[in-house]
Motif scaffolding. Structure first.
Motif, PDB file in Angstrom:
ATOM      1  N   THR A  40      40.382 -93.231  36.983  1.00  0.00           N
ATOM      2  CA  THR A  40      38.925 -93.180  37.124  1.00  0.00           C
ATOM      3  C   THR A  40      38.542 -91.988  37.980  1.00  0.00           C
ATOM      4  O   THR A  40      39.356 -91.468  38.753  1.00  0.00           O
ATOM      5  N   HIS A  45      33.882 -93.933  37.130  1.00  0.00           N
ATOM      6  CA  HIS A  45      33.811 -93.655  35.696  1.00  0.00           C
ATOM      7  C   HIS A  45      35.210 -93.664  35.089  1.00  0.00           C
ATOM      8  O   HIS A  45      36.108 -92.957  35.557  1.00  0.00           O
ATOM      9  N   ASP A  46      35.414 -94.476  34.052  1.00  0.00           N
ATOM     10  CA  ASP A  46      36.720 -94.561  33.393  1.00  0.00           C
ATOM     11  C   ASP A  46      37.046 -93.265  32.662  1.00  0.00           C
ATOM     12  O   ASP A  46      36.234 -92.744  31.901  1.00  0.00           O
ATOM     13  N   ASP A 215      36.893 -85.457  33.660  1.00  0.00           N
ATOM     14  CA  ASP A 215      35.750 -86.364  33.610  1.00  0.00           C
ATOM     15  C   ASP A 215      34.769 -85.899  32.547  1.00  0.00           C
ATOM     16  O   ASP A 215      34.447 -84.744  32.489  1.00  0.00           O
TER      17      ASP A 215
END
Length: 215
Positions: A40, A45-46, A215
């Motif tokens: 994460t 956020h995954d 990300d």
């Protein structure tokens, strides 16, 4: 039943003795580990979740992202030979393979030998059987990547529980779950036949395991 209880008492006493004698020395991972790895970014956020297998003796890692967890068009399947500095990106559906140079070989599956011990604590409840986990906290710097890290490992067994990685480019948290001290099939560390003969692509000077997760 009493035999089991006696074993548990002896086991925890040995763990306590081991901890007392080596509490500030970085421990070593078991020769084989496997389980689930979740990655994460800042804010929770995954980024990725999947199965990992790690051989700490030959320094080889396989990570296969869970397709049902990912909403991306493709999922990650990588095999890394850290000692050779080689990373394979595997596409089993199309039987294709990309082979890259891994310039920087640190990763969160193993505690660095120069890590600094910070503390020992419990996750969960230490007073209730099988509901508390004793862990050690370690930190350190990765100067070549302009990064630092904090890792949690189990006090007994040196299993990695989590690793927080912070660099100029990204912040990542690696969480390890359902970890076993075995690998069902050692063939996961062998590149598929269709990787044979694939040209080795060069990579940026700071290319590392952590660059796989964006990300």
């Amino acid at each position: 039943m009493r035999t089991v209880e006696l074993f548990c008492v002896v086991f925890w006493c040995l763990c306590a003795a081991a901890w007392a004698s080596t509490s500030r020395q970085p421990c070593q991972s078991p020769s084989m580990t496997s389980g689930i790895l979740s990655v994460t970014s800042t804010g929770g956020h995954d980024i990725a979740m999947g199965d990992f297998s790690y051989d700490s003796t030959t320094k080889k890692l396989r990570f296969v992202e869970n397709e049902s967890h990912s909403n991306k068009t493709s999922h990650m399947d990588v095999l890394i030979h850290f000692e050779e500095g080689v990373l394979f990106e595997i596409d089993s559906k199309n039987e294709s393979c990309k082979k890259e140079t891994l310039k920087y070989r640190r990763h969160p599956m193993e505690l660095p030998s120069d890590a600094t011990h910070e503390s020992e604590t419990y996750l969960g409840s230490p007073s209730k059987s099988e509901q508390g986990l004793r862990v050690r906290s370690w930190n350190g710097k990765l100067p070549d990547l302009h990064a630092n890290y904090t890792m949690l490992t189990t006090s007994c067994g040196c299993l990695t529980v989590s690793c927080c990685y912070h660099s100029e480019k990204t912040d990542l948290t690696f969480s390890f779950m359902n970890v076993e001290t075995e690998v069902d099939d050692a063939q996961v560390f062998v590149p598929p036949a269709y990787c044979d003969g694939v040209a080795l692509d060069d990579a940026p000077d700071d290319h590392s395991f952590f660059d796989l997760f964006h990300d």
